[in-house]
Design a protein around this motif. Sequence first.
Motif, PDB file in Angstrom:
ATOM      1  N   ASP A  10       0.658  -1.040   0.079  1.00 14.62           N
ATOM      2  CA  ASP A  10       0.693   0.178   0.428  1.00 14.62           C
ATOM      3  C   ASP A  10       0.754   1.268   0.087  1.00 14.62           C
ATOM      4  O   ASP A  10       0.475   1.864  -0.370  1.00 14.62           O
ATOM      5  N   VAL A  11       1.696   0.899   1.105  1.00 11.41           N
ATOM      6  CA  VAL A  11       2.470   2.318   1.287  1.00 11.41           C
ATOM      7  C   VAL A  11       4.438   1.709   1.538  1.00 11.41           C
ATOM      8  O   VAL A  11       4.422   0.825   1.725  1.00 11.41           O
ATOM      9  N   VAL A  12       5.386   2.388   0.495  1.00 14.02           N
ATOM     10  CA  VAL A  12       6.715   2.341   0.283  1.00 14.02           C
ATOM     11  C   VAL A  12       6.771   3.699   0.635  1.00 14.02           C
ATOM     12  O   VAL A  12       6.236   5.321   0.703  1.00 14.02           O
TER      13      VAL A  12
ATOM     14  N   VAL B 141       9.727   0.805  -6.062  1.00  9.92           N
ATOM     15  CA  VAL B 141       8.617   1.558  -5.749  1.00  9.92           C
ATOM     16  C   VAL B 141       7.481   1.509  -6.833  1.00  9.92           C
ATOM     17  O   VAL B 141       6.687   1.071  -6.183  1.00  9.92           O
TER      18      VAL B 141
ATOM     19  N   LEU C 131       4.689  -1.280  -5.474  1.00  5.77           N
ATOM     20  CA  LEU C 131       2.865  -0.336  -5.331  1.00  5.77           C
ATOM     21  C   LEU C 131       1.952  -0.700  -5.430  1.00  5.77           C
ATOM     22  O   LEU C 131       1.660  -1.158  -7.439  1.00  5.77           O
TER      23      LEU C 131
ATOM     24  N   GLY D 106      -1.446   2.972  -4.799  1.00  5.66           N
ATOM     25  CA  GLY D 106      -0.136   2.841  -3.834  1.00  5.66           C
ATOM     26  C   GLY D 106      -0.120   4.222  -3.251  1.00  5.66           C
ATOM     27  O   GLY D 106       0.368   5.148  -4.659  1.00  5.66           O
TER      28      GLY D 106
ATOM     29  N   PHE E 275       4.155   6.569  -2.017  1.00  9.77           N
ATOM     30  CA  PHE E 275       5.459   6.342  -1.454  1.00  9.77           C
ATOM     31  C   PHE E 275       5.884   7.947  -1.257  1.00  9.77           C
ATOM     32  O   PHE E 275       5.574   9.145  -1.446  1.00  9.77           O
TER      33      PHE E 275
ATOM     34  N   LYS F  54       0.585   6.753  -7.342  1.00 10.23           N
ATOM     35  CA  LYS F  54       0.785   5.572  -8.133  1.00 10.23           C
ATOM     36  C   LYS F  54      -0.315   6.051  -9.455  1.00 10.23           C
ATOM     37  O   LYS F  54      -1.357   4.878  -8.309  1.00 10.23           O
TER      38      LYS F  54
END
Length: 243
Positions: free
Chosen positions: A138-140, A159, A163, A167, A169, A243
């Motif tokens: 979901d999240v980086v 990334v 994702l 999602g 970053f 994204k």
Amino acid sequence: MVLASCLQRCVRLLLLPLHLLARLGAWGSFYKRVFPYIMAKVAPLYNHKVCKQKQELFSNLRKFAGPSGQLTLLEIGTGTGTNFQFYPPGCRLTCADPNPHFRKFLLKSLSENRHVKLEHLVVASGEKLHQIRDGTVDVVVCTLVLCSVTNVQKVLAEVLRVLRLGGAFYFLEHVAADHSSWTYFWQKVCDPAWKYFGDGCSLSRETEKELEKTNFSELNLRRIRVTPYWIPTSPHIIGYAVK
């Protein structure tokens, strides 16, 4: 920038013994063991300086939770785990770092932040996250990491790969100052030494431009100063991209 180039050459000459050790592989193996101990002391001081900014940055993480309501989060370059305190309760965490010697500091931080759940601990660089499947995160999160990776474009490509659609970053990175400023002058002078003592960190990286070139659907970014302007690591970018 002629003066900066001359001073940079002087710094390189002074660093020649370190350069030779690095070419022989001795400096890298030694410093990888030492660096986590340095960061265990330095990271809390930095966290104190940027506490409000991090609280604000991570305040909307839950917005990107998946259909189940749980947030699956990957942190690249986790280090000692100084970001854990800012993550929401119940967060399912995957930690990736190329330096295995951070492990004991990371586990200590987890024991102090029991509101997050560690699911995977991956020894890998940001350019090679092969152990993480496409579209599963979901999240980086990436803080003070893109300055020291080998290839920013490859990290951002990874990334985007991991994702899920929609999602986000999240990033907080020190970057190159305005090229006409004294800060940039000192960044260029100090860069050769900084790379050895900052585990590959570059003071003058144009990370903002790399983010703008990456195929995100939305980019929320602003520039801030964390320390006085004359300190080379002062200019930062902070924000998130979708994204």
